[in-house]
Design an enzyme around this catalytic site. Structure first.
Site, PDB file in Angstrom:
ATOM      1  N   PHE A 393       0.823  -1.174   0.084  1.00  0.00           N
ATOM      2  CA  PHE A 393      -0.021   0.111   0.078  1.00  0.00           C
ATOM      3  C   PHE A 393       0.959   1.438   0.029  1.00  0.00           C
ATOM      4  O   PHE A 393       1.901   1.257   0.501  1.00  0.00           O
ATOM      5  CB  PHE A 393      -0.788   0.045   1.329  1.00  0.00           C
ATOM      6  CG  PHE A 393      -2.182  -0.684   1.175  1.00  0.00           C
ATOM      7  CD1 PHE A 393      -2.725  -0.617  -0.012  1.00  0.00           C
ATOM      8  CD2 PHE A 393      -2.799  -1.126   2.423  1.00  0.00           C
ATOM      9  CE1 PHE A 393      -4.061  -1.314  -0.264  1.00  0.00           C
ATOM     10  CE2 PHE A 393      -4.048  -1.786   2.130  1.00  0.00           C
ATOM     11  CZ  PHE A 393      -4.717  -1.749   0.879  1.00  0.00           C
ATOM     12  N   GLU A 394       0.363   2.238  -0.666  1.00  0.00           N
ATOM     13  CA  GLU A 394       0.742   3.892  -0.377  1.00  0.00           C
ATOM     14  C   GLU A 394       2.164   3.802  -0.987  1.00  0.00           C
ATOM     15  O   GLU A 394       3.154   4.539  -0.480  1.00  0.00           O
ATOM     16  CB  GLU A 394       0.792   4.428   1.032  1.00  0.00           C
ATOM     17  CG  GLU A 394      -0.351   4.073   1.876  1.00  0.00           C
ATOM     18  CD  GLU A 394      -1.358   4.584   1.248  1.00  0.00           C
ATOM     19  OE1 GLU A 394      -1.517   5.556   0.209  1.00  0.00           O
ATOM     20  OE2 GLU A 394      -2.551   4.861   1.830  1.00  0.00           O
TER      21      GLU A 394
END
Length: 584
Positions: A393-394
């Site tokens: 993620f991210e």
């Protein structure tokens, strides 16, 4: 004193200037209690049900969260929010994790889904969307990733062309892995206007030409909705352009920075929850007529788990405090973007360190449970699966590792960070470099503070030599970049742990012993790794007599008297087991 981003590598900070979890206000404690009660009473009983994604359940729970004000912390009061600030937002994120996959739906909505409009929307957009987003009447999602554009977001192929009447942008393309997609009303989407101007759009669910793909079958976070978005001549009104045409990257990257901090906070909360589960299980589970908590190897595991979690929590609150302070009185999108971007390095550190700490802790949680940890009836199994996505993620951890040194070097080249002068000055005294003796000033952790100062010199040594050898081509040497990133991450974590413990001691020595022990254990546990990384880099950068000289300098810088980590961990584990939960 507010420290500039990246400056932790160059200067020492007073403990009094660092924000810690112990500094939160009574209002923040009340918020934490409200969130914890909601997670325990409303979310935890439905975690297993949520895993099967029954229609409407995630949205129902988000609406309940909205009724308690848990969706509105980042939204200004004039648009229906509570405007509690970034610290409150972090506290909510950290305490909502008992809800399992709900935490992901909540985070996608309140963070990357709503914040683009909060921070970069115009007045009309804020009035139209924020009240509903704050209450839960509207649910948000964030659409950046594409089949051929993951970490390389700017290579997106979704295109936007202005209609002949000038009233709409016609979008064509696909986004994938979009959290909350199955039930969201508002999608922050990125497309290239005329094929090259990367731009943000607010896309409503009922947009003509917009549709969804099927639900993805995921390894973990199964209760969250993850679908693709399909744009086939989708007609998005021109008034739904978010920010400026061609300036979408300013929104995307700064929202990702905040997302990385929030992800780190969620990892911190999950890590602390996992430690509580591990301690309780170790006390209950008996083998050879003894609770396994009596066994030394189990106690060593527990002590290392809480030591890592303490450092991660210290990193998150230190950074949240800096961002909170830096964003005071910021009004325009440009001011807000600059305030967030200032701490891009630290946001990447928080994300990488927090996600890897959590992965380590849940792995040990499963191990402490033994065979039961592999069985779905026990929460250890779900926590293990759910944790893995955080390193993706991210921006993957690999991409974030590239961001840290790249940002440091870019700022140094622009004269915004005195990194190159510091490295040059260090090179002038390189032959005389050696570890300094601890300075006894009546405060604890003298040895650890000295080791920390030497670690910063070690970073300058390796970084300075790498820059001198490769100059503007350094970005191609990703292995060296990765080592520099790891050095910076560990230095920031060690410093955060030490400064928090010192601040606690200055407030009252009697209540600071656990933090002092945790800081000491963290520094001594990780310090030898710094020498290993530095030697690995130096062996690549040099050969012959120069290699031998540089290695001897590294060895002198890293010289220290080892600590009794076994005894220290026994003390830490004893306090943890007495409390039966994360306690510092």
């Amino acid at each position: 004193m507010l420290q500039k981003g990246g400056n932790f590598l160059l200067e020492a900070l007073n403990a009094a200037d660092v924000f810690t979890p112990e500094d939160i206000s009574d209002e923040h404690r009340m918020i934490a209690g409200t969130v914890a009660d909601f997670a325990l009473n409303e979310l935890a009983p439905r975690v297993e049900e949520l895993e099967h994604q029954p229609a409407g359940l995630m949205r129902e729970l988000l609406v309940k969260a909205g009724e308690l004000g848990l969706l509105s912390a980042d939204v200004p009061e004039e648009y229906g929010g509570s405007d509690l600030g970034k610290l409150a937002s972090i506290i909510i994120t950290e305490n909502i994790v008992a809800g399992g996959s709900f935490a992901l739906g909540h985070g996608a909505h309140t963070g990357i889904g709503s914040l683009p409009i909060v921070l970069f929307g115009n007045e009309e957009q804020k009035k139209r969307y924020l009240p509903g987003l704050a209450s839960g009447d509207l649910i948000a999602a964030y659409a950046l990733t594409e089949p051929n554009a993951g970490s390389d977001a700017l290579s997106a192929r979704t295109k936007a062309v202005l209609s002949a009447d000038g009233k709409h942008y016609i979008l064509n393309g696909e986004k994938m892995f979009i959290t909350n997609a199955g039930f969201a009303d508002v999608f922050i989407t990125y497309a290239k206007v005329d094929g090259d101007k990367f731009t943000a759009f607010i896309v409503d669910r009922n947009t003509p030409g917009f549709s969804l793909g099927a639900e993805e079958n995921k390894m973990g976070i199964k209760g969250s909705s993850t679908r693709s978005l399909i744009f086939e001549d989708a007609k998005v009104p021109v008034e739904n352009v978010l920010g400026e045409i061609g300036r979408g990257h300013v929104i995307a990257f700064n929202i990702l920075n905040i997302g990385r901090l929030k992800l780190g906070a969620g990892c911190s909360g999950s890590a602390k929850m996992a430690i509580g589960l591990a301690a309780k299980y170790a006390l209950q589970r008996q083998q050879f007529n003894l609770p396994i908590a009596k066994f030394g190897l189990i106690r060593q595991k527990l002590a290392r788990m809480i030591t890592e979690a303490y450092a991660a929590e210290s990193v998150i609150y230190r950074l949240a405090g800096m961002i909170e302070e830096s964003m005071e009185d910021k009004a325009t999108g440009a001011e807000i973007a600059a305030a967030i971007e200032e701490y891009a390095i630290e946001c990447s550190i928080a994300k990488v360190f927090g996600s890897e700490v959590l992965d380590y802790i849940v792995d040990e949680l499963v191990q402490i449970h033994g065979g039961y940890g592999y069985i779905q009836e026990y929460p250890a199994e779900r926590l293990y699966r759910d944790s893995r996505i955080n390193r993706i993620f991210e921006g993957t951890n690999e991409i974030n590792r590239l961001i840290i040194p790249a940002t440091l070097v870019r700022r140094a080249m622009k004269g915004q960070l005195a990194l190159l002068p510091a490295a040059k000055a260090l090179a002038g005294e390189v032959l005389n470099l050696r570890a300094a003796a601890p300075e006894e000033d009546g405060r604890p952790l003298a040895e650890e503070r000295t080791m920390l100062a030497m670690a910063k010199k070690l970073f300058l040594l390796v970084g300075g030599q790498a820059v001198e050898k490769y100059m503007d081509k350094l970005a191609r040497e990703e292995e060296i970049i990765g080592i520099l990133a790891d050095l910076a991450i560990q230095i920031y974590a060690m410093e955060s742990a030490v400064l928090r413990a010192l601040k606690a001691w200055e407030a009252g020595p009697a209540g600071a012993q656990m933090k002092l022990d945790l800081a000491r254990a963290f520094v001594f546990d990780h310090y030898p790794q710094l020498e290993k990384w530095a030697k690995e880099a130096i062996c690549f950068l040099f050969d012959g007599d120069m290699l031998r000289t540089q290695l001897s300098i590294v060895k002198r810088l890293c010289k220290h008297q080892p600590a009794d980590l076994i005894g220290l961990r026994r003390q830490i584990a004893a306090r943890l087991l007495e409390a039966e939960k994360y306690v510092v």
